[in-house]
Design a protein around this motif. Structure first.
Motif, PDB file in Angstrom:
ATOM      1  N   LEU A 104       0.814  -1.211   0.000  1.00 35.91           N
ATOM      2  CA  LEU A 104       0.000   0.000   0.000  1.00 35.91           C
ATOM      3  C   LEU A 104       0.855   1.273   0.000  1.00 35.91           C
ATOM      4  CD1 LEU A 104      -2.610  -1.091   2.699  1.00 35.91           C
ATOM      5  CD2 LEU A 104      -2.804  -1.275   0.224  1.00 35.91           C
ATOM      6  N   HIS A 105       2.180   1.090  -0.182  1.00 35.48           N
ATOM      7  CA  HIS A 105       3.114   2.218  -0.232  1.00 35.48           C
ATOM      8  C   HIS A 105       2.623   3.282  -1.207  1.00 35.48           C
ATOM      9  CE1 HIS A 105       7.083   0.652   1.427  1.00 35.48           C
ATOM     10  NE2 HIS A 105       6.972   1.884   1.843  1.00 35.48           N
ATOM     11  N   ALA A 112      -6.188   3.314  -0.436  1.00 37.25           N
ATOM     12  CA  ALA A 112      -5.719   2.087   0.208  1.00 37.25           C
ATOM     13  C   ALA A 112      -6.845   1.278   0.842  1.00 37.25           C
ATOM     14  CB  ALA A 112      -4.669   2.426   1.260  1.00 37.25           C
ATOM     15  N   HIS A 113      -7.842   1.934   1.400  1.00 38.04           N
ATOM     16  CA  HIS A 113      -8.895   1.203   2.115  1.00 38.04           C
ATOM     17  C   HIS A 113      -9.653   0.221   1.223  1.00 38.04           C
ATOM     18  CE1 HIS A 113     -12.509   1.328   5.072  1.00 38.04           C
ATOM     19  NE2 HIS A 113     -11.757   0.279   5.266  1.00 38.04           N
ATOM     20  N   PRO A 114     -10.175   0.634   0.048  1.00 39.80           N
ATOM     21  CA  PRO A 114     -10.859  -0.352  -0.803  1.00 39.80           C
ATOM     22  C   PRO A 114      -9.933  -1.447  -1.326  1.00 39.80           C
ATOM     23  CG  PRO A 114     -10.904   1.828  -1.824  1.00 39.80           C
ATOM     24  CD  PRO A 114     -10.303   1.976  -0.476  1.00 39.80           C
ATOM     25  N   ILE A 134       1.851  -4.520   3.466  1.00 44.70           N
ATOM     26  CA  ILE A 134       2.980  -3.587   3.567  1.00 44.70           C
ATOM     27  C   ILE A 134       2.424  -2.171   3.533  1.00 44.70           C
ATOM     28  CG2 ILE A 134       5.131  -2.816   2.512  1.00 44.70           C
ATOM     29  CD1 ILE A 134       5.278  -5.660   1.244  1.00 44.70           C
ATOM     30  N   THR A 135       2.701  -1.411   4.586  1.00 44.06           N
ATOM     31  CA  THR A 135       2.207  -0.031   4.680  1.00 44.06           C
ATOM     32  C   THR A 135       3.331   0.981   4.544  1.00 44.06           C
ATOM     33  OG1 THR A 135       2.496  -0.021   7.070  1.00 44.06           O
ATOM     34  CG2 THR A 135       0.352  -0.708   6.235  1.00 44.06           C
ATOM     35  N   GLY A 136       4.539   0.592   4.834  1.00 42.84           N
ATOM     36  CA  GLY A 136       5.642   1.548   4.908  1.00 42.84           C
ATOM     37  C   GLY A 136       5.639   2.196   6.276  1.00 42.84           C
ATOM     38  N   GLN A 157      -3.504   3.434  10.412  1.00 45.90           N
ATOM     39  CA  GLN A 157      -4.905   3.193  10.081  1.00 45.90           C
ATOM     40  C   GLN A 157      -5.201   1.733   9.739  1.00 45.90           C
ATOM     41  OE1 GLN A 157      -6.919   5.800  10.563  1.00 45.90           O
ATOM     42  NE2 GLN A 157      -8.593   4.389  10.312  1.00 45.90           N
ATOM     43  N   VAL A 158      -4.253   1.032   9.130  1.00 44.16           N
ATOM     44  CA  VAL A 158      -4.504  -0.348   8.680  1.00 44.16           C
ATOM     45  C   VAL A 158      -4.930  -1.278   9.821  1.00 44.16           C
ATOM     46  CG1 VAL A 158      -3.327  -2.407   7.764  1.00 44.16           C
ATOM     47  CG2 VAL A 158      -3.231  -0.258   6.525  1.00 44.16           C
TER      48      VAL A 158
END
Length: 194
Positions: A104-105, A112-114, A134-136, A157-158
C-alpha cells in the motif's frame, strides 16, 4: 415571648469580622460560641515533592519521558492471542512464509482502504491463511505546530481497518511483521478459515 436562637458558626464568623471593624459604645460584649477548629486536609497519597532529593556532587538525572499515547507496536501486541500459540510464535519469528502480499506504499487513505478490503476478502475466499500487508513506515515531516503529528497515516490506520467491518470477521490476528518481511512497516494478517 420569642425564643432566642443561637448563631451558626458561619454567622458567628461573619459577626466577628464585622465586630472587629466597629467601635463599641459602652455596651456589654456579646458572647459568641468559639469557632470549631478547621479539619486538617488529608495528606495526598500521590503528592510528591517537586524536586527529588539529591546529594552534593551527584550527577543530574534526566526526568522521565512521559509518553501519553502508547506506541503502535505496543497497541498491536496488546490484542489478545486468538490463534494457536505455536503458529503465532513461528509467525512472529519470521519462520512462516506469507502466502500473498499487498503493498500500500504511496497510496492515500482513500485509495488504500478499498484495495485492502478487496485483497483480504479475496485471500480468505481463496483459502489463504497468512498474508502480508505492507504499509511503509511513513515520511517524517517538519513538525512546527503545538500538536504532534503522526508519522505514517497508513501504518496507523490499517490495524483499525482490519478490526472493523467488513474485514473484522475475516481476520483472526494482526501482528507486526518480522524484519525480513518489513518490520514496523508491514503487518502479518492471519485469516480465519472460511
Amino acid at each position: 415571648m420569642r425564643r432566642r436562637r443561637s448563631l451558626s458558626p458561619e454567622e458567628a464568623d461573619l459577626w466577628r469580622s464585622v465586630a472587629r471593624t466597629a467601635r463599641p459604645l459602652h455596651s456589654p460584649p456579646i458572647h459568641l460560641p468559639e469557632p470549631a477548629p478547621a479539619p486538617e486536609p488529608p495528606p495526598l497519597a500521590h503528592a510528591r515533592p517537586r524536586l527529588s532529593p539529591f546529594l552534593l556532587g551527584e550527577k543530574h538525572r534526566k526526568p522521565e519521558k512521559h509518553d501519553l499515547a502508547p506506541g503502535l507496536s505496543d497497541l498491536v501486541a496488546q490484542v489478545p492471542l486468538r490463534m494457536d500459540a505455536g503458529t503465532h510464535a513461528r509467525m512472529t519469528r519470521g519462520k512462516l512464509q506469507p502466502e500473498a502480499r499487498i503493498d500500500l506504499h504511496g497510496m492515500t487513505l482513500a485509495e488504500a482502504h478499498p484495495e485492502l478490503i478487496r485483497f483480504i476478502l479475496n485471500a480468505q475466499s481463496s483459502g489463504l491463511r497468512l498474508v502480508l500487508v505492507i504499509t511503509g513506515k511513513g515520511k517524517r515531516r517538519e513538525d512546527t505546530g503545538p500538536i504532534p503529528q503522526r508519522v505514517g497515516a497508513l501504518r496507523h490506520q490499517v490495524p483499525h481497518w482490519l478490526h472493523l467491518s467488513p474485514l473484522g470477521p475475516a481476520v483472526l490476528q494482526v501482528t507486526e511483521a518480522h524484519l525480513k518481511h518489513g518490520g514496523g512497516g508491514a503487518y502479518y494478517v492471519y485469516l480465519r478459515k472460511r
